[in-house]
Design an enzyme around this catalytic site. Structure first.
Site, PDB file in Angstrom:
ATOM      1  CD1 TRP A   1      13.161 -10.311  -7.677  1.00 43.18           C
ATOM      2  CD2 TRP A   1      13.445 -12.527  -7.535  1.00 43.18           C
ATOM      3  NE1 TRP A   1      12.367 -10.885  -8.642  1.00 43.18           N
ATOM      4  CE2 TRP A   1      12.526 -12.255  -8.584  1.00 43.18           C
ATOM      5  CE3 TRP A   1      13.776 -13.846  -7.255  1.00 43.18           C
ATOM      6  CZ2 TRP A   1      11.936 -13.259  -9.344  1.00 43.18           C
ATOM      7  CZ3 TRP A   1      13.191 -14.840  -8.026  1.00 43.18           C
ATOM      8  CH2 TRP A   1      12.280 -14.546  -9.061  1.00 43.18           C
TER       9      TRP A   1
ATOM     10  CE  LYS B   1      14.547 -19.119 -10.768  1.00 46.96           C
ATOM     11  NZ  LYS B   1      15.823 -18.987 -11.520  1.00 46.96           N
TER      12      LYS B   1
ATOM     13  CD  GLU C   1       8.983 -46.750 -23.425  1.00 45.90           C
ATOM     14  OE1 GLU C   1       9.376 -46.348 -24.530  1.00 45.90           O
ATOM     15  OE2 GLU C   1       9.515 -46.388 -22.360  1.00 45.90           O
TER      16      GLU C   1
ATOM     17  CG  ASP D   1       9.410 -42.839 -20.975  1.00 44.88           C
ATOM     18  OD1 ASP D   1       9.332 -43.307 -22.124  1.00 44.88           O
ATOM     19  OD2 ASP D   1      10.461 -42.372 -20.497  1.00 44.88           O
TER      20      ASP D   1
END
Length: 756
Positions: free
Chosen positions: A104, A139, A415, A360
């Site tokens: 890190w 990350k 949808e 969606d």
């Protein structure tokens, strides 16, 4: 720095508008639907925007197909002995890659920025192995304008996990790069596109009978065989994309390229899809490109540092926020957003072998008001105005063009509750390009009837009108209930019909109550009538095929994090002495009937919607459907109209023993037609039909009759043995069930007359 691709994009659109756009007299979609003519300027403008974007993409990216390979550039990729990581983050002042591989320590791996705001870093192999081991946490660390450093999950991450048992913990990005011998290899080809999609909507996490989160493996091995045995041909998987909030039903996506880690790994999801393909089941994915989770630490929203919209995934201000959903809204006019979303579709199609998508939240995308507090009347001006979000419509056109170019047999479903015209027409005509839209008004009609109207006051004309109320130049998927109708605060149709009686009244070893008898009868009729009249395909949510009781409630603080209502009680339908099996068997039978005849593709004629009798009669090709919704009256010798003269027999009967009925209709009875009126003069016919025959129609039942072909009639006459009456269809069902270990498909025993 201004993006030159954006300037070219705008110049191309301007040229298209002034040249090609004006030259095009009529879009083909207007010839299909002349009612669109007053709105042709809007449609031409929309189409010009689409053409302009395609030309810009061809100019700078080499076309849609290359443009949609963003996952080969962004995120983590292996290139010539290096893992190369790229991230689009224009507002960042500096950036680093951090993770387990460097303890890190971001200073050991600083990143460089190009003129388009893309940061990159190269990590060399170590001793012949990737510099970042498979399964490592990673990350993206970036510096804001105020000098503060913040950590985010990479936008293109393929897998993300959270520390188990730690409440409120944020997710970690996981570098998913398994060795070759650990990668899942597909063994089965994609099944061909079905003539009619019969869709089983499912949520993997809540598919176990145990109060837990089910795995991809468990679903593949235990639930897929159930779906196959009920004669569905398509599975629609919800909540596949990673979402940190489980109770969002998968609709608040945090990691768009990552599979939901609650249910397993990417390789295990691949096993599920391959297993489905081995059973002949296609798999659609519920894709959410209408909005994104508002989460900052583990979602795309974390890349929004207050920059201008062309440097962000989202619109700025109110336009970038959905007030009802508490989520962020994409800027579909942004180059990198288009790359991200189009590549996302291709990733799921190619990496996981999905067969298409159910998009969606399309209504929210199509309008600046997102459909909030809007009532769409069906007037065309509601759809084509300044309220329309042309950028979103153009993105959907690009998405459908890409999907159908890459995989012509892929299926896309919208949808959309608004009913926007052109949504289901090809992009080449000026449409948006979906294969189907969901017929979202149908469930609301059934719920309103059950809640507000006594059975004896149901209007057959209004029911039929609702089911038939669709644009016949665009295909629709009908459903009586989906996951929406089962959420906490509402009930499944079965529970709405029978409520607390289901707790003690479902045993077939005791006399059924009036409530249970009514509930099972109407459950069968509502679902079958919805299938037969409501559209060009059919959808059912997991468990509703057997009348799953109660509702869905995900674990949350309000229910003390209980999984009790977030599972499927398969033991109810598996227990032989419970009446759930009757609804399940009828679901199998109606799907089998559709598979045999493909009656949803056949011409439809409704000959009677008799409000006094409470009877609906209609034809699909050579099949005649009779639905008697009357609470009490059984009609003997009830005349029904039909087109073709001849002999008719029972093909399906909801009153049969195997479906929990009273067995009042004879299945060995031959029904011969009589001519009606003067040939060639419909006004003299019976209900405008030139032929008729008489049937027994018991209260709260439905029957389907098939026309026996002439050659079959002649064969019966020649070989008739009066000592052994012909077996009825339902007798064949029972014989078939007894002879097979797997659940039977009763239509195997019926001749195929669809080509007669």
């Amino acid at each position: 720095m201004a993006d030159p691709r954006w300037n070219f994009h705008r110049s191309v659109i301007k040229a298209v508008k002034t040249e090609e756009h004006v030259a095009r007299e009529d879009l083909p979609v207007v010839r299909v639907d002349p009612l669109l003519a007053p709105h042709q300027d809007h449609l031409k403008y929309r189409f010009s925007q689409y053409e302009g974007r395609k030309k810009a993409i061809e100019k700078y990216e080499g076309g849609l197909e290359k443009f949609s390979l963003g996952f080969q550039k962004f995120g983590f990729n292996y290139e010539d002995g290096y893992i190369v990581y790229r991230e689009w983050a224009p507002p960042a002042q500096a950036a680093q890659l951090i993770g387990d591989f460097n303890n890190w320590d971001g200073w050991s791996h600083p990143m460089e920025k190009d003129k388009y705001g893309v940061w990159s870093v190269r990590i060399p192999d170590v001793d012949g192995k990737p510099g970042i081991p498979h399964g490592s946490r990673v990350k993206f660390r970036m510096q804001r304008g105020d000098g503060q450093w913040i950590d985010r999950i990479p936008a293109w991450i393929k897998y993300a996990t959270v520390e188990a048992g730690k409440m409120g913990a944020s997710y970690d990005g996981i570098l998913w790069n398994p060795p070759e011998d650990q990668r899942y290899k597909f063994e089965h080809p994609r099944p061909p596109k079905p003539v009619v999609p019969r869709i089983y909507e499912a949520h993997v996490g809540m598919s176990s009978k145990e109060p837990c989160v089910a795995s991809y493996i468990d679903f593949a091995d235990n639930v897929l065989p159930r779906i196959k045995s009920n004669n569905y041909n398509t599975v629609q998987l919800m909540a596949v994309m990673e979402h940190s909030y489980y109770a969002s039903f998968g609709y608040h996506v945090t990691n768009f390229f990552g599979v939901s880690s609650r249910s397993g790994t990417p390789e295990e999801l691949k096993y599920l899809i391959d297993r489905a393909h081995s059973l002949g089941l296609r798999v659609l994915m519920d894709v959410v490109h209408s909005h994104a989770s508002n989460n900052i630490k583990d979602g795309l929203n974390g890349f929004d540092l207050g920059q201008q919209t062309q440097e962000s995934y989202f619109h700025t201000g109110d336009r970038g926020y959905h007030k009802l959903w508490d989520s962020r809204l994409f800027n579909y006019n942004n180059w990198e957003v288009e790359r991200f979303l189009l590549s996302n579709l291709r990733w799921w199609l190619e990496e996981y072998q999905f067969d298409g998508f159910r998009f969606d939240g399309v209504t929210s995308m199509l309008y600046h008001h997102h459909g909030i507090h809007m009532s769409f009347s069906g007037r065309y001006r509601d759809y084509f105005s300044e309220a329309s979000d042309v950028d979103a419509a153009v993105y959907l056109m690009l998405a459908n063009e890409l999907v159908h170019t890459l995989y012509p047999d892929a299926t896309t479903i919208a949808e959309d509750v608004s009913g926007m015209p052109t949504l289901g027409r090809p992009v080449s005509e000026g449409g948006v390009g979906f294969d189907y839209r969901l017929a979202m008004g149908i469930p609301d009609t059934w719920i309103k009837l059950l809640k507000e109207v006594a059975d004896e006051h149901w209007s057959m004309a209004e029911i039929a009108s609702t089911l038939l109320n669709r644009r016949y130049t665009e295909k629709a998927i009908a459903y009586a209930e989906s996951h929406d109708q089962s959420l906490v605060g509402d009930k499944t149709l079965a529970f709405m019909l029978m409520d607390k009686e289901m707790y003690a009244g479902m045993s077939a070893l005791q006399e059924q109550s009036i409530i249970i008898e009514r509930g099972i009868a109407l459950h069968k009729m509502i679902h079958f009538l919805t299938m037969a009249l409501g559209g060009d395909g059919y959808l059912n949510f997991m468990g509703n095929e057997f009348g799953h009781p109660e509702w869905i409630d995900f674990p949350r603080e309000g229910n003390k994090w209980s999984y009790d209502k977030c599972r499927r009680q398969w033991d109810l339908v598996d227990t032989d002495h419970l009446r759930y099996k009757f609804m399940n068997e009828f679901d199998k039978a109606m799907n089998a009937l559709e598979e045999k005849y493909h009656f949803l593709t056949l011409p439809l004629i409704v000959s009677s919607t008799h409000d006094k009798d409470k009877v609906i009669v209609f034809e699909r090709g050579d099949l005649v459907f009779v639905f008697n919704f009357h609470p009490e009256t059984t009609y003997e010798g009830y005349k029904i109209g039909c087109d073709l003269p001849g002999k008719y027999k029972i093909a399906l009967d909801s009153d049969a023993f195997d479906f929990g009925g009273r067995v009042r209709v004879g299945h060995d009875v031959d029904h011969f037609t009589s001519p009606e009126g003067i040939p060639g003069r419909p006004e003299t016919n019976f209900n405008n039909r030139p032929s008729s025959f008489l049937v027994l129609s018991p209260a709260r039942t439905c029957q389907v009759y098939f026309k026996v072909p002439k050659d079959a009639v002649q064969s019966e006459e020649e070989n008739e043995d009066v000592s052994q009456p012909a077996a009825s269809v339902l007798q064949l069902i029972s014989q078939s069930a007894a002879q097979k270990e797997l659940p039977f498909n009763f239509m195997d025993d019926i001749p195929d007359f669809s080509q007669d």
